[in-house]
Each structure stands twice: as structure tokens, then as C-alpha cells.
Scaffold this active site. Structure first.
Site, short mmCIF file in Angstrom:
data_model
loop_
_atom_site.label_atom_id
_atom_site.label_comp_id
_atom_site.label_asym_id
_atom_site.label_seq_id
_atom_site.Cartn_x
_atom_site.Cartn_y
_atom_site.Cartn_z
N LYS A 70 1.07 -1.11 -0.12
CA LYS A 70 0.18 0.14 0.59
C LYS A 70 1.20 0.89 0.38
O LYS A 70 0.00 2.57 -0.47
CB LYS A 70 -0.86 -0.09 1.17
N SER A 102 -8.70 -0.79 6.24
CA SER A 102 -8.90 -1.77 7.52
C SER A 102 -7.61 -1.88 8.52
O SER A 102 -7.24 -2.38 9.67
CB SER A 102 -9.06 -3.13 7.24
#
Length: 349
Positions: A70, A102
Site C-alpha cells: 500500500k 482496515s
């Protein structure tokens, strides 16, 4: 130059339009994030090869900054934002980034924003692991907890955007093209490291990684075959591909793979639909077994979302999908963020 602010806000109201990311965008992203991310290694394991009957090559994004791929997309998006908006004049003129996640995208955006001197507001579900929430705070992110439904996450992010005003930008993990372009650099590196891959496998949730990989891999090597992995308890992408239309998860999935609980985005769906050969679904038990196998045999700390792809390539379902002619398979180990106090193979009294 594209208007980053306009694109980011449009993603909330025009998410029926698929991503327009190109290989040129991914190449530009690679140049932009160079020096901010790790060039992660590819590793092998003869024992796993023997189980799979294949040559498995593991792209170790668990070694990436913040512990997952990410960081690539988040860094590209924040740097593009700063390039487009500049530093502003005074606090009111400085951009702020907002997202819901999350954990992995949350950590990545918090760190990327910190490195670029940008404020980051992160919405996280209240069932997220404490270690991920703390990591986001440690990276400088301002955390707001909400209910664990997709709608609650989106609504809370919109409320923060409204409160912060026009200088706040939504940076979604799959509805922002700069994020997707950044994720596509995984495939660029992978194919440079192992050019003769027959198949590339990655896990899929909202679809930013899978879409970026699809775009880059097919542009660089049209013959490569692309397969996604997914928990059976969160199998919306598999069901969507079978039906030819998006079928989101009806309720919050109950799976140990907390990074794979979101449904496929409308922005990534057209790419996934046209590029993925199939989605291999695996059980919770298969993920736990694969995760422990990699920990013990490869000495690599991976999270359940990464173990999902390992379990997939070890399954009979994968062998039936790709056929006997496939020899070299690339597996993206998407991350290694785990709560060491709650490992899935440890039974609590």
C-alpha cells in the site's frame, strides 16, 4: 496534467466509471516514488515448490515500508497531490488527505502524508486490530473509529471531508487512479526480476492492487495469465466474475483476512473483469495452514491476506484453472502486518 483534486472528489459520485490508468501512468509513478519505497526481493522455497508441483516466485511486499504494498500507491497519490496543489499559503491552503481503511492503506497513507508534510485523517473500523490502529497513530495519522460496515466507513469519511472543507481530498485505496498506478509498480518490478513468469497471482479485495497489476503486467507481457485469490468468506469478486456483474458482499465478511473484507470497487471492476482469468477461493483453514507454512519454512512474516494467495497456488482449484502447461508462477505476498498476540493458530482458552 490531470486535476488530482477534481478526480478524487469525482470518485465519490462517479464510481461507475472505470479506472483510466495506463502503463505510462505506472511508469511515472515508479519514478515519482523512487527513494520513498523499498525495491522488494523475490524469494523461492523448494519445499513449497514440491507441494505445488510448480516453480513459485514470491514477491515480498511484506518487506515494504509500513508492511505492505500500500505504501506504493499512497506515496504516489500524496506526491501527485502536492505537485498539483503546491504547499498552499497558511494552514487553510494546505491539502489534507482522508481515507477509510482496515489498516494497511491507513498506515501507508499516514506515513506518506507525514513524509510530505500533509495532514492525514484516517477512518478505521472498530473491529480493526489494535496494533494496526496504533501503527497509524505512530505514523502521524488522525484516527476516527466507526462501525465495521462498508457504508459506515464511507459515510464517516464523507463527514470528515465536509468538516475539513475544500482543501481535504479523499484518497481511496481503489477509487483514486494515482493509488492504482502506484500499486501497478509491483508488477513492473516483478517482471524485471522474473521475466519468464507464466502466471501472476495476487489477492483481491477492493481491487487496487489487482487492477494495477493487471494493467502493468498485460501491457509489459501480453501472454502472462492473471489470477486473483480470495477468502471463501469474502468471495464477492469470484461471484462477480461468474455473474459478469458486481455482486458485493451482502454483510461484513467474517474472515481472518481483515485486509480482504471490502467488496470490489466499481472503479477497478472493468479491469478485473477483462483481465483476470479467474479467482481462486480458499477456506479459513487453508489460509491459516499456508500462513504458518510460510512462517515456518520461509521464515517470512506474512498476514492472512498474503497467505490467501499462497493457499490458492497450493490448491487443486488453481491447478485445474491454469492447466498442466504452467511452470513458473509469481505470487505477490501483499503484506506482513499481524497482531502477534492473536496469531490464528494459537488457541485461546
Amino acid at each position: 496534467t490531470r486535476d488530482v483534486k477534481r478526480e478524487s472528489h469525482m470518485a465519490m459520485s462517479s464510481d461507475d466509471v472505470g479506472t483510466q490508468v495506463s502503463l505510462a501512468d505506472i511508469k511515472a509513478a515508479r519514478e515519482r516514488i523512487n527513494g520513498y519505497i523499498h525495491h522488494t526481493p523475490v524469494m523461492r522455497c523448494s519445499y513449497l515448490d514440491s507441494i505445488a508441483g510448480l516453480q513459485l516466485h514470491f514477491k515480498c511486499e511484506n518487506f515494504q515500508k509500513t508492511g505492505s504494498f500500500k505504501m506504493r500507491g499512497a506515496t504516489n497519490a500524496v506526491k501527485r497531490l502536492c505537485e498539483t496543489c503546491g504547499d498552499g499559503e497558511g494552514v487553510a491552503g494546505k491539502p489534507a488527505v482522508v481515507t477509510h481503511s482496515s489498516g494497511n492503506h491507513a498506515q501507508a497513507l499516514a506515513l506518506a502524508a507525514h513524509l510530505c508534510g500533509v495532514e492525514a485523517h484516517i477512518v478505521m473500523p472498530d473491529n480493526c486490530s489494535a496494533v494496526k490502529v496504533q501503527a497509524v497513530k505512530d505514523y502521524g495519522g488522525l484516527v476516527t473509529l466507526c462501525q465495521s460496515t462498508e457504508q459506515a466507513r464511507k459515510d464517516t469519511a464523507r463527514q470528515i471531508l465536509s468538516r475539513l472543507g475544500p482543501h481535504a481530498i479523499l484518497v481511496s485505496s481503489a477509487e483514486n487512479d494515482d493509488v492504482i498506478a502506484g500499486q501497478g509498480t509491483v508488477a513492473m518490478e516483478f517482471l524485471e526480476q522474473v521475466p519468464d513468469l507464466d502466471v501472476m497471482v495476487c489477492s483481491v479485495s477492493i481491487g487496487g492492487l489487482a487492477a494495477g497489476i493487471c494493467i502493468a503486467a498485460k501491457a509489459l507481457k501480453p501472454s502472462i495469465r492473471l489470477v486473483a485469490s480470495e477468502p471463501k468468506m469474502a468471495d464477492d469478486c469470484a461471484r462477480s466474475l461468474a455473474a459478469g456483474r458486481i455482486i458485493p458482499n451482502a454483510s461484513p465478511p467474517v474472515t481472518i483476512a481483515d485486509s480482504l473484507r471490502m467488496s470490489v470497487s466499481k472503479n477497478t471492476w472493468p479491469i478485473l473483469k477483462s483481465h483476470l482469468e479467474g479467482v481462486v477461493t480458499v477456506s479459513e483453514e487453508e489460509m491459516v495452514t499456508a500462513m504458518r507454512l510460510v512462517w515456518e519454512r520461509m521464515k517470512l512474516v506474512i498476514e492472512p491476506g498474503a497467505a490467501c494467495s499462497v493457499a490458492a497456488v497450493l490448491s487443486n482449484q488453481f491447478k485445474a484453472l491454469v492447466g498442466p502447461e504452467v511452470k513458473r508462477v509469481g505470487v505477490v505476498l501483499c503484506g506482513g502486518n499481524v497482531d502477534l498476540d492473536h496469531l490464528p493458530w494459537i488457541k485461546t482458552p
